[in-house]
Design an enzyme around this catalytic site. Structure first.
Site, PDB file in Angstrom:
ATOM      1  N   GLU A   1       0.866  -1.313   0.058  1.00  0.00           N
ATOM      2  CA  GLU A   1       0.006  -0.015  -0.157  1.00  0.00           C
ATOM      3  C   GLU A   1       0.947   1.095  -0.024  1.00  0.00           C
ATOM      4  OE1 GLU A   1      -3.085   0.234  -0.418  1.00  0.00           O
ATOM      5  OE2 GLU A   1      -3.563  -1.829  -0.257  1.00  0.00           O
TER       6      GLU A   1
ATOM      7  N   CYS B   1      -2.646   8.540   3.858  1.00  0.00           N
ATOM      8  CA  CYS B   1      -2.542   8.137   2.226  1.00  0.00           C
ATOM      9  C   CYS B   1      -3.845   8.384   1.849  1.00  0.00           C
ATOM     10  CB  CYS B   1      -2.036   6.720   2.296  1.00  0.00           C
ATOM     11  SG  CYS B   1      -3.016   5.421   3.106  1.00  0.00           S
TER      12      CYS B   1
HETATM   13  P1  NDP Z   1       9.399   4.564   3.661  1.00  0.00           P
HETATM   14  O1  NDP Z   1       8.456   3.892   2.733  1.00  0.00           O
HETATM   15  O2  NDP Z   1      10.732   4.657   3.686  1.00  0.00           O
HETATM   16  O3  NDP Z   1       9.138   3.808   5.246  1.00  0.00           O
HETATM   17  C1  NDP Z   1       7.988   2.941   5.318  1.00  0.00           C
HETATM   18  C2  NDP Z   1       8.553   1.592   6.032  1.00  0.00           C
HETATM   19  O4  NDP Z   1       9.598   0.919   5.432  1.00  0.00           O
HETATM   20  C3  NDP Z   1       9.271   1.898   7.510  1.00  0.00           C
HETATM   21  O5  NDP Z   1       9.170   0.931   8.335  1.00  0.00           O
HETATM   22  C4  NDP Z   1      10.799   1.982   6.742  1.00  0.00           C
HETATM   23  O6  NDP Z   1      11.782   1.687   7.821  1.00  0.00           O
HETATM   24  C5  NDP Z   1      10.764   0.728   5.848  1.00  0.00           C
HETATM   25  N1  NDP Z   1      11.968   0.685   4.758  1.00  0.00           N
HETATM   26  C6  NDP Z   1      12.695   1.831   4.459  1.00  0.00           C
HETATM   27  N2  NDP Z   1      13.447   1.478   3.511  1.00  0.00           N
HETATM   28  C7  NDP Z   1      13.399   0.077   3.264  1.00  0.00           C
HETATM   29  C8  NDP Z   1      14.127  -0.972   2.654  1.00  0.00           C
HETATM   30  N3  NDP Z   1      15.190  -0.542   1.620  1.00  0.00           N
HETATM   31  N4  NDP Z   1      13.539  -2.191   2.769  1.00  0.00           N
HETATM   32  C9  NDP Z   1      12.760  -2.638   3.523  1.00  0.00           C
HETATM   33  N5  NDP Z   1      11.980  -1.391   4.349  1.00  0.00           N
HETATM   34  C10 NDP Z   1      12.285  -0.272   4.284  1.00  0.00           C
HETATM   35  O7  NDP Z   1       8.624   6.016   4.346  1.00  0.00           O
HETATM   36  P2  NDP Z   1       9.118   7.005   5.197  1.00  0.00           P
HETATM   37  O8  NDP Z   1       8.865   6.773   6.607  1.00  0.00           O
HETATM   38  O9  NDP Z   1      10.742   7.337   4.753  1.00  0.00           O
HETATM   39  O10 NDP Z   1       8.293   8.260   4.690  1.00  0.00           O
HETATM   40  C11 NDP Z   1       8.739   8.900   3.506  1.00  0.00           C
HETATM   41  C12 NDP Z   1       7.567   9.406   2.634  1.00  0.00           C
HETATM   42  O11 NDP Z   1       6.815   8.316   2.462  1.00  0.00           O
HETATM   43  C13 NDP Z   1       6.530  10.347   3.455  1.00  0.00           C
HETATM   44  O12 NDP Z   1       7.028  11.573   3.224  1.00  0.00           O
HETATM   45  C14 NDP Z   1       5.280  10.240   2.772  1.00  0.00           C
HETATM   46  O13 NDP Z   1       5.580  10.886   1.404  1.00  0.00           O
HETATM   47  C15 NDP Z   1       5.492   8.652   2.234  1.00  0.00           C
HETATM   48  N6  NDP Z   1       4.734   7.951   3.234  1.00  0.00           N
HETATM   49  C16 NDP Z   1       3.771   7.293   2.778  1.00  0.00           C
HETATM   50  C17 NDP Z   1       2.880   6.509   3.581  1.00  0.00           C
HETATM   51  C18 NDP Z   1       1.484   6.070   3.091  1.00  0.00           C
HETATM   52  O14 NDP Z   1       0.793   5.395   3.958  1.00  0.00           O
HETATM   53  N7  NDP Z   1       1.231   6.186   1.708  1.00  0.00           N
HETATM   54  C19 NDP Z   1       3.013   6.097   5.034  1.00  0.00           C
HETATM   55  C20 NDP Z   1       4.519   6.667   5.296  1.00  0.00           C
HETATM   56  C21 NDP Z   1       5.258   7.535   4.462  1.00  0.00           C
HETATM   57  P3  NDP Z   1      12.462   2.813   8.716  1.00  0.00           P
HETATM   58  O15 NDP Z   1      11.725   4.127   8.380  1.00  0.00           O
HETATM   59  O16 NDP Z   1      12.338   2.328  10.086  1.00  0.00           O
HETATM   60  O17 NDP Z   1      14.025   2.858   8.316  1.00  0.00           O
END
Ligand code: NDP
Length: 489
Positions: A257, A291
């Site tokens: 998602e 989202c």
């Molecule tokens: P990410 O997609 O980077 O993070 C979401 C999850 O994925 C976190 O648990 C993160 O871990 C993990 N993750 C990050 N990199 C990897 C990888 N290479 N392999 C596996 N897992 C990984 O989102 P962010 O939190 O950094 O937010 C960045 C942007 O994403 C926001 O500004 C927003 O625009 C968007 N976002 C959208 C969401 C939605 O529901 N549509 C929700 C959250 C963010 P960790 O952060 O602990 O390193």
């Protein structure tokens, strides 16, 4: 069992034991950066591998567990979450920054999700059909996948873990959960509740594991381990797309998602109060960090000026402050990086020709935090960056269009397709929009954000990949089917 925390240092839960992280990271309150909620474990790749191995070892016992055993565990977790909603909701608001009513509301939702999936454990039937051949019976059996990796984002610290963990366990899978590092406290509290259920029985140790740590190490291990049969992810588009590709490359089942650029259409015949409420609720509440937030408001000419004036009036009246302060309507942005991103998009929208009708700037409050006034940008068109990329903050833009047909075309002019809304009193247009909006969820006279917990959640196009989450449809991801043929003689 080993202690779950040492003072204000909180551990990971691996193989039925609480295990200190390789290091720790402070969890900072975005409403008051002087407030450290605790120091949370940072696992390394070896701890992630240990959790995966524990889950694998527990699978033979858990797949044999009865629906009643699964029901009892999930129902007990749901009951405890509901009983502690005020405390857990407060913790959530403290670490994520949504207001206390929003934090409690999300916590209640998590409790109800566990109770719903407790019932689903009992309802997980297959099908029995007559064969096309005489004397043969056919059964379609639903079976668990094995070990599932769950990677969750920061914006719903308890509801998203709940809507992945509960169906995974209800369907007989073992779980390794990696929450976002920004919000570990709610996931830790959930793991602590799970650790006191029958999952502590010797046979079930390792069925559920919590591994807090960076995506680049812990998340990476879950995505790449051949011992993880399936991966469910919620988060950003770039991370999601990479995870989909990596899982597909090794043949693992994957569900993602990701972002949204959700349209809210407001037609001339809309009830103005309903439309303003829908736009403000879904554009700005929870600090726009959903989202399903409506970030593109598409308004027909006859109502445009009245609508914009009414939204600005409403935004002016909102209180932006500490998430736990009574009377706060909108809490802070989650962290410094997200605040900088929001401000960058507001500035870019103006450079590309939009008009800042209200708000947009960072503001100070009594406590040091990441506060921002909600931004409304008018005079935008579909080509502008603000209408193409997800901001993920309290920022919405207005597109002025001629009529319903132009509004529908603008609504669908995006690479995303999560939620779409329309405000109208025309049955004809509402019905047409429900059928033709290219989105997984459609709202009529309602905000695009704010969904029920017992029905499918998910989108189309670039927003989602794989089967829907939540409701009975969750089983499509968390089970596989086996077709059994029997010749009775
Ligand atoms: P990410 O997609 O980077 O993070 C979401 C999850 O994925 C976190 O648990 C993160 O871990 C993990 N993750 C990050 N990199 C990897 C990888 N290479 N392999 C596996 N897992 C990984 O989102 P962010 O939190 O950094 O937010 C960045 C942007 O994403 C926001 O500004 C927003 O625009 C968007 N976002 C959208 C969401 C939605 O529901 N549509 C929700 C959250 C963010 P960790 O952060 O602990 O390193």
């Amino acid at each position: 069992m080993t202690p779950s925390h040492t003072g204000d240092t909180f551990h990971n839960f691996i193989g039925g034991d609480w295990v200190p992280g390789a290091s720790t990271l402070p969890n900072i309150n975005p409403s008051d950066t002087r407030d450290v909620i605790g120091h949370y474990a940072q696992a390394d790749a070896a701890q992630a591998e240990a959790a995966i191995a524990a889950a694998r070892a527990a699978f033979p016992a858990w797949r044999q567990s009865t629906p009643q055993q699964r029901f009892d565990i999930l129902d007990a977790v749901g009951n405890e979450i509901l009983a502690r909603k005020d405390e857990l909701g407060r913790l959530l608001s403290r670490e994520e920054g949504k207001t206390l009513p929003e934090g409690i509301g999300e916590t209640v939702r998590a409790g109800m999700i566990f109770k719903f999936f407790a019932g689903e454990a009992l309802r997980l039937g297959g099908e029995a059909l007559p064969s096309v051949r005489p004397g043969v019976g056919v059964e379609v059996l639903r079976q668990p996948l094995g070990v599932v990796g769950l990677i969750t984002p920061w914006n719903f610290p308890i509801a998203i873990p709940a809507w992945k963990i509960a169906p995974a366990l209800a369907c007989g899978n073992c779980v390794v959960h990696k929450p976002a590092e920004l919000v570990p406290a709610s996931s830790w509290a959930l793991a602590e509740i799970l650790s006191r259920t029958a999952l502590q029985d010797k046979a079930f140790r390792g069925v559920f594991n919590l591994v807090i740590g960076p995506g680049s190490k812990v998340g990476h291990a879950l995505v790449h381990s051949p011992q993880v049969d399936a991966l469910s992810f919620t988060g950003s588009v770039p991370t999601g797309r990479r995870i989909i590709a990596d899982c597909a490359a090794r043949g693992a089942k994957v569900q993602a998602e990701m972002g949204g650029k959700n349209p809210l259409v407001v037609l001339d015949d809309a009830d103005l109060a309903v439309a303003v409420n829908a736009a403000v609720q879904s554009g700005y509440f929870s600090t726009g960090q959903r989202c399903t937030a409506s970030s593109r408001i598409i308004v027909t000419e006859g109502i445009h000026d009245r609508f914009v004036a009414a939204v600005v009036d409403k935004l002016r009246s909102l209180t932006i402050d500490h998430a736990l302060k009574p009377g706060t309507d909108i809490g802070p942005v989650v962290d410094e990086r997200q605040l900088a991103q929001n401000l960058k998009y507001v500035a870019l929208a103006q450079r590309e020709g939009g008009t800042l009708a209200w708000g947009g700037e960072a503001v100070q409050r009594e406590t040091p935090g990441f506060y921002q006034l909600p931004a409304l940008i008018t005079g935008t068109d579909a080509s502008m960056t603000i209408n193409r990329e997800e901001v993920f903050g309290p920022v919405a833009s207005v597109l002025r269009v001629k009529d319903y047909e132009a509004a529908l075309a603008a609504a669908n002019d995006t690479e995303f397709g999560l939620s779409a809304g329309i405000c109208t009193t025309s049955l004809k247009h509402a019905t047409h929009f429900k059928l033709h909006a290219q989105a997984g969820m459609v709202m009529v006279n309602l905000p695009t954000a704010g969904v029920d917990y017992h029905v499918p959640f998910g989108g189309r196009k670039g927003s989602s990949y794989g089967p829907r989450e939540q409701g009975s449809h969750a089983r499509e991801f968390y089970t596989t089917v086996k077709t059994a043929y029997t010749f009775a003689g």
